[in-house]
Design a protein around this motif. Structure first.
Motif, PDB file in Angstrom:
ATOM      1  N   VAL A   1      20.625 -22.640  42.875  1.00  0.00           N
ATOM      2  CA  VAL A   1      21.939 -22.577  42.223  1.00  0.00           C
ATOM      3  C   VAL A   1      23.037 -22.485  43.280  1.00  0.00           C
ATOM      4  CG1 VAL A   1      23.425 -21.116  40.784  1.00  0.00           C
ATOM      5  CG2 VAL A   1      21.104 -21.672  40.018  1.00  0.00           C
TER       6      VAL A   1
ATOM      7  N   LEU B   1      23.516 -25.901  44.887  1.00  0.00           N
ATOM      8  CA  LEU B   1      24.315 -26.817  44.063  1.00  0.00           C
ATOM      9  C   LEU B   1      25.793 -26.479  44.090  1.00  0.00           C
ATOM     10  CD1 LEU B   1      22.491 -27.391  40.679  1.00  0.00           C
ATOM     11  CD2 LEU B   1      22.905 -29.057  42.482  1.00  0.00           C
ATOM     12  N   GLY B   2      26.060 -25.209  44.296  1.00  0.00           N
ATOM     13  CA  GLY B   2      27.452 -24.779  44.287  1.00  0.00           C
ATOM     14  C   GLY B   2      27.975 -24.472  42.900  1.00  0.00           C
ATOM     15  N   TYR B   3      27.055 -24.175  41.968  1.00  0.00           N
ATOM     16  CA  TYR B   3      27.531 -23.725  40.645  1.00  0.00           C
ATOM     17  C   TYR B   3      28.200 -22.376  40.814  1.00  0.00           C
ATOM     18  CZ  TYR B   3      27.443 -21.586  36.036  1.00  0.00           C
ATOM     19  OH  TYR B   3      27.799 -20.935  34.893  1.00  0.00           O
ATOM     20  N   MET B   4      29.449 -22.261  40.380  1.00  0.00           N
ATOM     21  CA  MET B   4      30.217 -21.061  40.679  1.00  0.00           C
ATOM     22  C   MET B   4      30.523 -20.209  39.460  1.00  0.00           C
ATOM     23  SD  MET B   4      32.694 -22.819  43.469  1.00  0.00           S
ATOM     24  CE  MET B   4      33.721 -21.411  43.851  1.00  0.00           C
ATOM     25  N   GLY B   5      29.916 -20.561  38.329  1.00  0.00           N
ATOM     26  CA  GLY B   5      30.225 -19.824  37.105  1.00  0.00           C
ATOM     27  C   GLY B   5      29.307 -18.644  36.861  1.00  0.00           C
ATOM     28  N   ASN B   6      29.156 -18.311  35.576  1.00  0.00           N
ATOM     29  CA  ASN B   6      28.332 -17.185  35.138  1.00  0.00           C
ATOM     30  C   ASN B   6      28.853 -15.862  35.683  1.00  0.00           C
ATOM     31  OD1 ASN B   6      26.133 -16.125  33.654  1.00  0.00           O
ATOM     32  ND2 ASN B   6      24.934 -15.920  35.524  1.00  0.00           N
ATOM     33  N   ARG B   7      30.152 -15.738  35.717  1.00  0.00           N
ATOM     34  CA  ARG B   7      30.761 -14.483  36.153  1.00  0.00           C
ATOM     35  C   ARG B   7      32.137 -14.391  35.502  1.00  0.00           C
ATOM     36  NH1 ARG B   7      30.747 -16.217  42.296  1.00  0.00           N
ATOM     37  NH2 ARG B   7      28.902 -17.189  41.475  1.00  0.00           N
TER      38      ARG B   7
ATOM     39  N   ASN C   1      35.887 -14.377  34.920  1.00  0.00           N
ATOM     40  CA  ASN C   1      36.993 -14.993  35.651  1.00  0.00           C
ATOM     41  C   ASN C   1      38.066 -15.399  34.657  1.00  0.00           C
ATOM     42  OD1 ASN C   1      36.972 -18.418  35.697  1.00  0.00           O
ATOM     43  ND2 ASN C   1      35.283 -17.390  34.703  1.00  0.00           N
TER      44      ASN C   1
END
Lengths: 220, 582
Positions: free
Chosen positions: A180, A183-189, A191
């Protein structure tokens, strides 16, 4: 396997328990059983939990030899590079062991494919795939990794198998913590969504309309 | 079973409600806050979003990386308990017909994972027979329900924009989130196809609302289908209605209780519910002055049809013999692919809300079309959380497009392959239509004379087929979607090859999970089960407040209207109880 580590993994639900149990000696197995009833860190309802426990209590599907072959293949498909680690760094073989129990439809194609691969290597190099030299392994893989090439006779089943194992290795890797991040997925937090960043809008020659800028929720 | 006896719950309630989803939850909330003593029966287990959490989990927290199972068909992190098949609770289908039946079994029902698309029906939706001669008009108009939509908007919260559209009414909207990158491309491409795109209308709190201090604003994790355990920012019956109702101390919940029948007295009035407890397998009865059924359109029909008595030989609320009939679901068809201009895109967090930031309400005039009624379009795509299935079929993609300027062979392995996965990530885009089907008498569920479930309760047999109206609608959807994809420069990878042989990819009846119409409302007691207050024509203290009550269902997701009608029926019940009319 280090037992403390294995218990931690059970607690996070990150690995299949049977993989752990099988690796433990009898004495340790007893201890493992006492903590049976793996704790999931995501919600499970009663009927569902019953199935999860049953699944996790199942014997290992793959033999140690098959697991070794899977590990070699996995690291050929996803090796360590300058951005991230390898498939085995991300415990992809353990994921594959779990997923074939969860989705039994994968069992025959994978077991059969691994066997096909070993027979082919025995014919070519008089050794199963996992015992071949790296150069031989790559030579073999090159014959089945490119479905649109003109294939050598008898390779089509190998191509099919390689497509499948590539899918499972990639899915296992890119849904792991290492993958993850790669890939640079930056979500799931938590914001605040303030819209597409300005430089990205500019890159694509786009802009929000006045109506959108006026109506949409903004965060400063 | 050691002893067989029916246990009577000692407390007599004002109201007994069956089902805790949108309809049952709203009724429980409204009645409890009005001081009425309520017993709420739910077939599934207790569920508390504050304790039963799947939100903000990482893919690796699921050993199957979020893949679906028999128990979670929408993926391992989806909040809903239940699914298309429930162990020990079969249903059957007449040969040559189709129905997929989604059953949620938990406190809050399917509202724990629904798409939160919250659309009001418009004035035309209540008068469809006047326009095209098909189906029936509702016994109420938009003006009757409008005040309740207004109250639901303000009680629960929904974002959107007032666009002044004739059949997609304005409301009390919170500000919508800005479109994501692919949604900006969609907007342009759809405009070229003369398809209107407007901000989505979803029940998520983009700001705090006045009606509650208990619910926080959305923090944009894009996971509404997991239910908002952390901020309660989206609508679920559990978070927003049931737990607040419990705080009044006017509601007792009996979970794991499978309703067997509605009991009636000699005069034919409802007296309560008999149910089997899944915990101890014992039979129970609970009594109430009023009974409200909100088990879901099909389960409610089943319960009524199984409630036969001397006064109601045909089942309860079924003097008209329409219970189970006119069953209809939304139509659905979709396709997807990827947008090459998004390959190699810059990374940033674009989770947004758990759904579309823009959508297309129905935009055409049926007089110029070969099918009645319309559909709306939902859109998706972008950089979503990786899950099981990620990267599948790369060999169909990495030979077709140069990766970072380099032409490659399809398939492959190694560092070069890793580059490909990174390059193609976040470029997916897709769309789906949700349209209005025509309710037909010939589409129905009935009691199967030969089959019972594990509790001995006779099960439903479905008999549903799409008509030409729906199939033509699906064809139109596909043509529209292809045009939008083409205008965008997108490549279609699935759903693009449908034709008349597979009904243009039309989803199976039931598959969209918007079932309605089985206990329909109308003024004529001979042709309708309920009156305009969701009240049974033949049993005045019995109400049905789920999608079953719908006369027709519009091209809008039905939850907001279930909520508004349940609120309206609850007001009526409070009033009638005061007047001692029930």
């Amino acid at each position: 396997m280090d037992r403390r580590k294995s218990l931690k993994l059970i607690a996070t639900g990150a690995v299949a328990v049977p993989a752990v149990i099988a690796a433990c000696n009898t004495e340790e197995k007893k201890t493992t059983e006492q903590v049976a009833g793996p704790t999931f860190n995501l919600d499970r309802y009663p009927e569902e939990l019953k199935r999860e426990k049953k699944l996790l209590a199942e014997e290992k599907f793959f033999t140690p030899e098959e697991m070794a072959t899977i590990a070699v293949l996995a690291d050929i498909i996803i090796p360590k590079d300058e951005i991230s680690g390898s498939a085995s760094d991300a415990k992809v073989p353990d994921f594959i062991e779990f997923i074939v129990k969860d989705m039994p439809e994968h069992q025959v194609p994978l077991r059969g494919g691994l066997s096909w691969l070993d027979i082919e290597c025995l014919k070519r190099y008089e050794k199963p795939f996992r015992e071949c030299s790296h150069e031989q392994q790559i030579e073999m893989v090159d014959d089945i990794a490119y479905p649109e090439r003109k294939l050598k006779p008898g390779m089509s089943q190998g191509v099919k198998f390689f497509n499948k194992i590539r899918d499972l290795v990639a899915t296992g890797f890119y849904t792991s913590e290492i993958g993850v991040k790669d890939l640079g997925y930056m979500g799931n937090r938590p914001n605040q969504w303030n819209g597409v960043p300005d430089d990205v809008l500019k890159q694509y020659g786009l802009a929000y309309s006045d109506k959108e800028l006026k109506e949409c929720v903004k965060f400063s | 079973m050691g002893e067989y006896q029916v246990r009577k719950q000692p407390k007599k309630y004002d109201v007994v409600i069956v089902g805790s989803g949108a309809g049952g939850g709203m009724a429980a909330y409204m009645l409890a806050t009005a001081g009425i003593k309520v017993c709420l029966i739910e077939a599934g287990p207790m569920y508390n979003p504050q304790k039963n959490v799947t939100q903000l989990k990482n893919p690796w927290d699921s050993p199957r990386r979020g893949a679906s199972t028999h128990y979670r068909p929408f993926g391992d992190f989806d909040a809903c308990y239940g699914g298309w098949e429930i162990d020990g609770e079969p249903y059957t289908k007449a040969s040559g017909t189709d129905w997929l039946w989604w059953r949620a079994r938990m406190i809050g029902g399917r509202t724990n994972h629904w798409g939160r698309i919250s659309l009001r029906f418009g004035p035309k939706d209540f008068r469809r027979k006047d326009q095209d001669g098909l189906g029936e008009n509702w016994p109420i108009s938009y003006d009757d329900i409008k005040p309740y939509y207004d109250r639901v908007d303000q009680l629960i919260g929904v974002f959107g924009t007032n666009e002044g559209l004739e059949n997609d009414p304005d409301g009390y909207f919170l500000p919508p989130p800005k479109p994501r990158l692919h949604e900006l491309f969609i907007k342009d491409a759809a405009a070229k196809a003369k398809v209107r795109v407007i901000p989505g209308r979803l029940s998520m709190l983009t700001q705090k609302i006045k009606s509650t201090t208990d619910r926080g604003p959305c923090f944009f994790c894009g996971q509404c289908n997991r239910n908002c355990s952390i901020a309660k920012a989206d609508f679920s019956s559990s978070n927003v209605l049931i737990y607040p109702a419990l705080e009044t101390n006017n509601v007792d919940v009996i979970a794991n209780a499978m309703a067997r029948e509605v009991m009636t007295d000699k005069e034919g009035k409802a007296t309560g519910i008999s149910y089997i407890s899944k915990d101890d397998k014992m039979e129970y009865q609970v009594l109430g002055k009023v009974v409200i059924i909100a088990a879901g359109a099909c389960e409610s029909a089943r319960l009524l049809l199984n409630s036969r008595s001397q006064r109601h030989p045909n089942g309860l609320a079924n003097l008209s013999n329409v219970v189970g009939k006119y069953l209809h679901d939304s139509t659905g068809a979709s396709l997807g692919g990827y947008l090459p201009k998004l390959f190699g895109r810059k990374r940033y967090n674009e989770d947004g809300v758990g759904g579309m930031h823009v959508y297309s309400p129905w935009w055409l005039d049926n007089k110029k079309l070969d099918f009645p009624r319309g559909y709306h379009i939902e859109y998706w795509g972008g950089m979503s959380q990786p899950a099981y299935g990620f990267g599948f079929g790369i060999e169909g993609q990495n030979g077709k497009y140069p990766v970072n300027g380099k032409k490659k062979e399809a398939g492959g392995y190694g560092a070069s392959l890793k580059e490909d996965y990174r390059y193609f990530y976040g470029a997916s885009v897709g769309m789906g239509g949700r349209g209005e089907a025509i309710p037909l008498e010939s589409n129905y569920c009935e009691i199967d004379p030969n089959v019972v479930d594990q509790f001995g309760i006779p099960v439903l047999r479905f008999n549903v087929k799409w008509s030409d109206h729906e199939i033509k609608q699906a064809k139109h959807m596909k043509e529209t979607f292809k045009e939008i994809m083409h205008n965008m420069g997108a490549v279609i990878t699935w759903g693009g090859d449908d034709d008349e042989k597979n009904n243009w990819g039309l989803a199976k009846p039931g598959e969209i999970i918007h079932e309605a119409g089985t206990v329909r409302m109308g003024d004529d007691p001979k042709r309708f089960a309920l009156n305009k207050w969701n009240q049974a024509h033949d049993c005045k203290n019995l109400f049905v407040v789920d999608g079953g009550a719908f006369t027709s269902q519009a091209d809008k997701n039905i939850t907001w209207t279930i909520l508004a009608l349940a609120m309206r029926a609850s007001d009526y019940i409070v009033d009638e109880l005061k007047k001692q009319n029930l």
